[in-house]
Write a protein that holds these residues in place. Structure first.
Motif, PDB file in Angstrom:
ATOM      1  N   LEU A 167       5.169   9.471 -10.026  1.00 20.19           N
ATOM      2  CA  LEU A 167       5.116   9.259 -11.475  1.00 20.19           C
ATOM      3  C   LEU A 167       4.698  10.496 -12.274  1.00 20.19           C
ATOM      4  O   LEU A 167       5.292  10.776 -13.324  1.00 20.19           O
ATOM      5  CB  LEU A 167       4.197   8.081 -11.801  1.00 20.19           C
ATOM      6  CG  LEU A 167       4.773   6.687 -11.506  1.00 20.19           C
ATOM      7  CD1 LEU A 167       3.742   5.610 -11.811  1.00 20.19           C
ATOM      8  CD2 LEU A 167       6.045   6.441 -12.317  1.00 20.19           C
ATOM      9  N   PRO A 168       3.693  11.271 -11.842  1.00 21.87           N
ATOM     10  CA  PRO A 168       3.375  12.480 -12.613  1.00 21.87           C
ATOM     11  C   PRO A 168       4.555  13.440 -12.708  1.00 21.87           C
ATOM     12  O   PRO A 168       4.785  14.053 -13.757  1.00 21.87           O
ATOM     13  CB  PRO A 168       2.212  13.101 -11.816  1.00 21.87           C
ATOM     14  CG  PRO A 168       1.605  11.959 -11.083  1.00 21.87           C
ATOM     15  CD  PRO A 168       2.747  11.060 -10.725  1.00 21.87           C
ATOM     16  N   GLY A 169       5.303  13.572 -11.634  1.00 20.25           N
ATOM     17  CA  GLY A 169       6.481  14.432 -11.657  1.00 20.25           C
ATOM     18  C   GLY A 169       7.555  13.924 -12.593  1.00 20.25           C
ATOM     19  O   GLY A 169       8.221  14.700 -13.285  1.00 20.25           O
ATOM     20  N   VAL A 170       7.743  12.602 -12.646  1.00 20.81           N
ATOM     21  CA  VAL A 170       8.744  12.017 -13.535  1.00 20.81           C
ATOM     22  C   VAL A 170       8.435  12.347 -14.991  1.00 20.81           C
ATOM     23  O   VAL A 170       9.314  12.775 -15.762  1.00 20.81           O
ATOM     24  CB  VAL A 170       8.805  10.483 -13.352  1.00 20.81           C
ATOM     25  CG1 VAL A 170       9.736   9.871 -14.388  1.00 20.81           C
ATOM     26  CG2 VAL A 170       9.279  10.136 -11.948  1.00 20.81           C
ATOM     27  N   VAL A 171       7.178  12.147 -15.399  1.00 23.85           N
ATOM     28  CA  VAL A 171       6.783  12.425 -16.780  1.00 23.85           C
ATOM     29  C   VAL A 171       6.942  13.913 -17.097  1.00 23.85           C
ATOM     30  O   VAL A 171       7.435  14.291 -18.169  1.00 23.85           O
ATOM     31  CB  VAL A 171       5.326  11.975 -17.017  1.00 23.85           C
ATOM     32  CG1 VAL A 171       4.860  12.384 -18.416  1.00 23.85           C
ATOM     33  CG2 VAL A 171       5.212  10.458 -16.855  1.00 23.85           C
ATOM     34  N   ARG A 191       0.830  -1.205   0.000  1.00 24.10           N
ATOM     35  CA  ARG A 191       0.000   0.000   0.000  1.00 24.10           C
ATOM     36  C   ARG A 191       0.865   1.255   0.000  1.00 24.10           C
ATOM     37  O   ARG A 191       0.568   2.231  -0.704  1.00 24.10           O
ATOM     38  CB  ARG A 191      -0.932  -0.001   1.213  1.00 24.10           C
ATOM     39  CG  ARG A 191      -1.988  -1.104   1.178  1.00 24.10           C
ATOM     40  CD  ARG A 191      -2.861  -1.088   2.415  1.00 24.10           C
ATOM     41  NE  ARG A 191      -3.624   0.151   2.526  1.00 24.10           N
ATOM     42  CZ  ARG A 191      -4.419   0.433   3.549  1.00 24.10           C
ATOM     43  NH1 ARG A 191      -4.548  -0.430   4.555  1.00 24.10           N
ATOM     44  NH2 ARG A 191      -5.084   1.569   3.588  1.00 24.10           N
ATOM     45  N   PHE A 192       1.937   1.231   0.775  1.00 24.09           N
ATOM     46  CA  PHE A 192       2.872   2.356   0.799  1.00 24.09           C
ATOM     47  C   PHE A 192       3.569   2.493  -0.553  1.00 24.09           C
ATOM     48  O   PHE A 192       3.838   3.605  -1.015  1.00 24.09           O
ATOM     49  CB  PHE A 192       3.882   2.143   1.922  1.00 24.09           C
ATOM     50  CG  PHE A 192       4.775   3.325   2.175  1.00 24.09           C
ATOM     51  CD1 PHE A 192       4.243   4.557   2.487  1.00 24.09           C
ATOM     52  CD2 PHE A 192       6.156   3.189   2.112  1.00 24.09           C
ATOM     53  CE1 PHE A 192       5.058   5.655   2.728  1.00 24.09           C
ATOM     54  CE2 PHE A 192       6.983   4.271   2.349  1.00 24.09           C
ATOM     55  CZ  PHE A 192       6.432   5.510   2.664  1.00 24.09           C
ATOM     56  N   SER A 193       3.846   1.380  -1.208  1.00 19.93           N
ATOM     57  CA  SER A 193       4.474   1.414  -2.526  1.00 19.93           C
ATOM     58  C   SER A 193       3.576   2.094  -3.551  1.00 19.93           C
ATOM     59  O   SER A 193       4.040   2.884  -4.386  1.00 19.93           O
ATOM     60  CB  SER A 193       4.795  -0.010  -2.987  1.00 19.93           C
ATOM     61  OG  SER A 193       5.731  -0.625  -2.123  1.00 19.93           O
ATOM     62  N   LEU A 194       2.282   1.794  -3.521  1.00 22.20           N
ATOM     63  CA  LEU A 194       1.338   2.452  -4.422  1.00 22.20           C
ATOM     64  C   LEU A 194       1.293   3.953  -4.169  1.00 22.20           C
ATOM     65  O   LEU A 194       1.177   4.754  -5.107  1.00 22.20           O
ATOM     66  CB  LEU A 194      -0.059   1.843  -4.258  1.00 22.20           C
ATOM     67  CG  LEU A 194      -0.235   0.419  -4.781  1.00 22.20           C
ATOM     68  CD1 LEU A 194      -1.624  -0.108  -4.429  1.00 22.20           C
ATOM     69  CD2 LEU A 194      -0.029   0.375  -6.300  1.00 22.20           C
ATOM     70  N   PHE A 195       1.394   4.344  -2.912  1.00 21.50           N
ATOM     71  CA  PHE A 195       1.438   5.767  -2.556  1.00 21.50           C
ATOM     72  C   PHE A 195       2.669   6.440  -3.176  1.00 21.50           C
ATOM     73  O   PHE A 195       2.571   7.539  -3.745  1.00 21.50           O
ATOM     74  CB  PHE A 195       1.463   5.915  -1.033  1.00 21.50           C
ATOM     75  CG  PHE A 195       1.884   7.266  -0.546  1.00 21.50           C
ATOM     76  CD1 PHE A 195       1.015   8.346  -0.607  1.00 21.50           C
ATOM     77  CD2 PHE A 195       3.157   7.460  -0.019  1.00 21.50           C
ATOM     78  CE1 PHE A 195       1.410   9.604  -0.163  1.00 21.50           C
ATOM     79  CE2 PHE A 195       3.559   8.696   0.426  1.00 21.50           C
ATOM     80  CZ  PHE A 195       2.680   9.776   0.356  1.00 21.50           C
ATOM     81  N   ILE A 196       3.831   5.785  -3.095  1.00 14.23           N
ATOM     82  CA  ILE A 196       5.054   6.353  -3.672  1.00 14.23           C
ATOM     83  C   ILE A 196       4.928   6.479  -5.188  1.00 14.23           C
ATOM     84  O   ILE A 196       5.323   7.490  -5.784  1.00 14.23           O
ATOM     85  CB  ILE A 196       6.271   5.480  -3.296  1.00 14.23           C
ATOM     86  CG1 ILE A 196       6.511   5.526  -1.785  1.00 14.23           C
ATOM     87  CG2 ILE A 196       7.530   5.943  -4.040  1.00 14.23           C
ATOM     88  CD1 ILE A 196       7.586   4.566  -1.303  1.00 14.23           C
ATOM     89  N   ILE A 229      13.176  -0.576  -6.240  1.00 13.25           N
ATOM     90  CA  ILE A 229      12.105  -1.217  -6.992  1.00 13.25           C
ATOM     91  C   ILE A 229      11.173  -0.179  -7.610  1.00 13.25           C
ATOM     92  O   ILE A 229      10.865  -0.233  -8.810  1.00 13.25           O
ATOM     93  CB  ILE A 229      11.327  -2.187  -6.090  1.00 13.25           C
ATOM     94  CG1 ILE A 229      12.251  -3.336  -5.652  1.00 13.25           C
ATOM     95  CG2 ILE A 229      10.103  -2.741  -6.812  1.00 13.25           C
ATOM     96  CD1 ILE A 229      11.647  -4.261  -4.611  1.00 13.25           C
ATOM     97  N   LEU A 230      10.739   0.796  -6.823  1.00 15.15           N
ATOM     98  CA  LEU A 230       9.744   1.746  -7.308  1.00 15.15           C
ATOM     99  C   LEU A 230      10.355   2.833  -8.182  1.00 15.15           C
ATOM    100  O   LEU A 230       9.820   3.156  -9.247  1.00 15.15           O
ATOM    101  CB  LEU A 230       9.009   2.360  -6.112  1.00 15.15           C
ATOM    102  CG  LEU A 230       8.315   1.332  -5.214  1.00 15.15           C
ATOM    103  CD1 LEU A 230       7.710   2.000  -3.988  1.00 15.15           C
ATOM    104  CD2 LEU A 230       7.243   0.575  -5.986  1.00 15.15           C
TER     105      LEU A 230
END
Length: 251
Positions: free
Chosen positions: A83-87, A73-78, A182-183
């Motif tokens: 991801l929007p910032g990366v793009v 669940r914490f991984s999904l939060f990260i 991983i993330l």
């Protein structure tokens, strides 16, 4: 490329990604300058490096998966935060040269290493904190900013994620590095690589050696991080942050 150059690429990638997997970031410190030195323009080298760095996440995932260190669940939060910032960051970097930002990031990266060094107990034990709406909101905002940096700059942003997970959310270094590799290594870098691939150019013939070195280096570094524990990870993190910071400042 001839076989000598492919071998050199493999060795550079292996060493860079092994240290990165142990410290929680910083592979670009060695790998990206090597690609430029061997003749790739910056934008092509950056896109090619981003693709290769996904294999770092894959190699680390193979090793960390067996340890069951991820909080899903914490991984999904990260992922959702970064991801929007990366793009966004990958979309603007090809058009906006920003040397001053690299210098500022270098100074900040050095300060991260010094801060960790001056806090002997930081990240040596897990003390979960800020798991409330306000804590998650601040945590998500910082992760998105780091995501922009990850998509737009060359190295060191994985180190930011590692220390932020340790400092703000109270993870120990081992669990923080596992989440980062991983993330960030697998998902954030894949998003950045796809964006750069669409907008720029990737040298696919350079990738076999880079991918193999990244995969093996990620696995080896993750293995030693698991076996040796938080103290070694903390010291490696501090060394790599100082080296990455100096590299960004000097250019």
């Amino acid at each position: 490329m001839n076989w000598d150059q492919q071998l050199l690429l493999f060795l550079v990638s292996l060493v860079a990604n092994a240290f990165s997997a142990l410290a929680g970031g910083g592979a670009g410190l060695i790998q990206l300058p090597a690609l430029i030195f061997l003749g790739l323009p910056f934008s092509v080298a950056l896109a090619t490096h981003k693709v290769a760095s996904v294999a770092l996440g894959a190699g680390a995932t193979l090793r960390h998966w067996r340890e069951r260190t991820l909080d899903y669940r914490f991984s999904l939060f990260i992922l959702a935060s970064g991801l929007p910032g990366v793009v966004l960051g990958a979309s603007i970097i090809l058009a906006v040269p920003d040397r001053s930002a690299e210098i500022a990031l270098g100074l900040l990266t050095v300060s991260l290493g010094l801060y960790s060094y001056l806090q002997p107990d930081l990240g040596t034990t897990e003390r979960l904190q800020h798991r409330n709406p306000r804590g998650y909101l601040i945590g998500a905002a910082v992760l998105m900013v780091i995501g922009v940096l990850n998509g737009s700059l060359t190295s060191g942003t994985g180190l930011f994620v590692t220390l932020w997970l340790v400092y703000w959310f109270g993870l120990d270094y081992k669990r923080a590095v596992a989440h980062t590799l991983i993330l960030v290594g697998l998902f954030w870098n894949a998003s950045g690589a796809m964006t750069l691939g669409i907008l720029g150019e990737i040298r696919w013939d350079w990738l076999p050696a880079l991918l193999l070195g990244s995969l093996l280096g990620g696995y080896i570094g993750a293995h030693y991080a698991i076996v040796k524990g938080n103290r070694l990870i903390k010291r490696t993190f501090e060394i790599v942050t100082l080296l990455v910071g100096v590299k960004l400042i000097l250019g």
